[in-house]
Design a protein around this motif. Structure first.
Motif, mmCIF file in Angstrom:
data_model
loop_
_atom_site.group_PDB
_atom_site.id
_atom_site.type_symbol
_atom_site.label_atom_id
_atom_site.label_comp_id
_atom_site.label_asym_id
_atom_site.label_seq_id
_atom_site.Cartn_x
_atom_site.Cartn_y
_atom_site.Cartn_z
ATOM 1 N N ARG A 71 -2.582 -11.333 12.885
ATOM 2 C CA ARG A 71 -2.171 -11.531 11.485
ATOM 3 C C ARG A 71 -1.484 -12.890 11.300
ATOM 4 N N GLU A 119 7.071 3.006 1.411
ATOM 5 C CA GLU A 119 6.564 2.824 0.044
ATOM 6 C C GLU A 119 5.701 4.007 -0.342
ATOM 7 N N THR A 122 3.510 -4.689 10.515
ATOM 8 C CA THR A 122 3.884 -5.160 11.841
ATOM 9 C C THR A 122 3.405 -6.592 12.045
ATOM 10 N N ALA A 139 4.941 -4.114 3.307
ATOM 11 C CA ALA A 139 4.173 -2.874 3.495
ATOM 12 C C ALA A 139 4.399 -2.268 4.876
ATOM 13 N N GLY A 140 5.634 -2.318 5.357
ATOM 14 C CA GLY A 140 5.880 -1.831 6.714
ATOM 15 C C GLY A 140 4.938 -2.511 7.670
ATOM 16 N N ASP A 190 2.909 5.011 12.965
ATOM 17 C CA ASP A 190 4.264 4.465 13.140
ATOM 18 C C ASP A 190 5.327 5.574 13.162
ATOM 19 N N TYR A 197 -4.397 0.003 10.461
ATOM 20 C CA TYR A 197 -3.012 0.035 10.944
ATOM 21 C C TYR A 197 -2.998 -0.392 12.421
ATOM 22 N N THR A 198 -1.829 -0.804 12.882
ATOM 23 C CA THR A 198 -1.699 -1.178 14.291
ATOM 24 C C THR A 198 -2.007 0.011 15.212
ATOM 25 N N ASN A 249 0.888 -1.149 0.000
ATOM 26 C CA ASN A 249 0.000 0.000 0.000
ATOM 27 C C ASN A 249 0.932 1.207 0.000
HETATM 28 N N1 ARG Z 1 2.933 -0.903 10.797
HETATM 29 C C1 ARG Z 1 1.537 -0.633 10.683
HETATM 30 C C2 ARG Z 1 0.757 -1.913 10.542
HETATM 31 O O1 ARG Z 1 1.314 -2.930 10.256
HETATM 32 C C3 ARG Z 1 1.226 0.306 9.526
HETATM 33 C C4 ARG Z 1 1.657 -0.174 8.196
HETATM 34 C C5 ARG Z 1 1.152 0.680 7.067
HETATM 35 N N2 ARG Z 1 1.766 0.346 5.826
HETATM 36 C C6 ARG Z 1 1.402 0.781 4.605
HETATM 37 N N3 ARG Z 1 2.118 0.397 3.589
HETATM 38 N N4 ARG Z 1 0.395 1.589 4.460
HETATM 39 O O2 ARG Z 1 -0.422 -1.948 10.691
#
Ligand code: ARG
Length: 267
Positions: free
Chosen positions: A112, A50, A107, A104-105, A191, A154-155, A43
């Motif tokens: 999950r 990203e 967590t 996607a960063g 984050d 998001y987390t 995303n």
């Molecule tokens: N680290 C957070 C999660 O895993 C936010 C990640 C959002 N990443 C993105 N590509 N929009 O929920």
């Protein structure tokens, strides 16, 4: 009966042809000499991990995760393709086989982990609060009676929900930040590394941390449950990138932050 057999064989022939065509289609889309393609879902609304630019490291996609994805491809002699979609759709796309992996960063969470398998982690982060410079918020509990904004799925949303506070959610970080900049909310929970970027790019904002409330989070790549082959390839590449300093290098390049927050094995 005879007719039926004929119809059946035609159907079988057509199906076989379709399979053959798909196979041909796949290999022709792969650059010559490559071992196939890894389709990564992301995303691209999460700078510096990203985001979309005119010319990025993979097509129009750029950022730390994109550089990592490209390196994973290179290490395994595979092409990489990016499928950009909403954050909430990523794990579904993985389960449906629309993508092979998600970077996607993201967590690692227990919830999950029930749906997908995660690689070794490649980055550490945590949730922080972004507020106006003159805000009185100095710890998580100060948000109790404030207007809180999070990003859907998001987390950060999970953290605020767990605290029991009411909040509004937006689909994109940039939308959330605009609410804050325009004085329509008091705090955005997101984050840390992405928060730093927003604060750098928007005047009058600051970051408030609460390390007692917000725990360390680890970013990792997700694959479909049981896809051990791909997971092994990804983990080998991550290990190498931690050892040779590539992840730190990408982090420095894309965030102008020298400490990448990647785990101590990388040092
Ligand atoms: N680290 C957070 C999660 O895993 C936010 C990640 C959002 N990443 C993105 N590509 N929009 O929920």
């Amino acid at each position: 009966m005879k007719k039926f057999t004929k119809v059946l064989s035609t159907v079988v022939a057509a199906a076989l042809m379709a399979v053959t065509f798909t196979a041909c289609g796949d290999s022709s889309s792969t650059t010559e000499g490559k071992n196939g393609t890894i389709k990564f879902g992301t995303n691209a609304e999460f700078t510096p991990f990203e985001y979309v630019v005119s010319k990025g490291v993979i097509g129009e996609f750029d950022g730390i995760d994109m550089a990592i994805a490209k390196q994973i491809g290179d290490d395994n002699n595979k092409d990489v393709k990016i499928e950009n979609m909403e954050f909430d759709s990523l794990l579904v796309a993985l389960e449906n086989g629309k993508v092979d992996a998600v970077i996607a960063g993201m967590t690692v969470t227990d919830e999950r982990k029930e749906k997908v398998d995660f690689s070794d982690s490649y980055y550490n982060a945590k949730q922080v609060m972004i507020v106006k410079e003159d805000s009185s918020i100095s710890k998580a509990s100060d948000m109790a009676d404030k207007k809180i904004v999070v990003i859907q799925g998001y987390t950060g949303e999970v953290c605020v929900k767990d605290l029991g506070y009411s909040y509004q959610s937006f689909k994109k970080g940039t939308e959330a930040i605009m609410e804050l900049v325009n004085g329509k909310c008091d705090v955005v929970v997101i984050d840390s590394v992405t928060a730093e970027k927003y604060v750098k790019d928007n005047k009058g904002l600051k970051i408030v941390e609460d390390n007692k409330q917000f725990e360390n989070e680890e970013y990792a790549i997700a694959v479909k449950k049981g896809n051990k082959d791909l997971l092994d390839e990804i983990n080998k590449s991550i290990k190498k990138m931690k050892e040779d300093g590539k992840i730190n290098e990408f982090a420095a390049k894309y965030s102008d932050v020298t400490d990448s927050g990647s785990s101590s094995e990388s040092k």
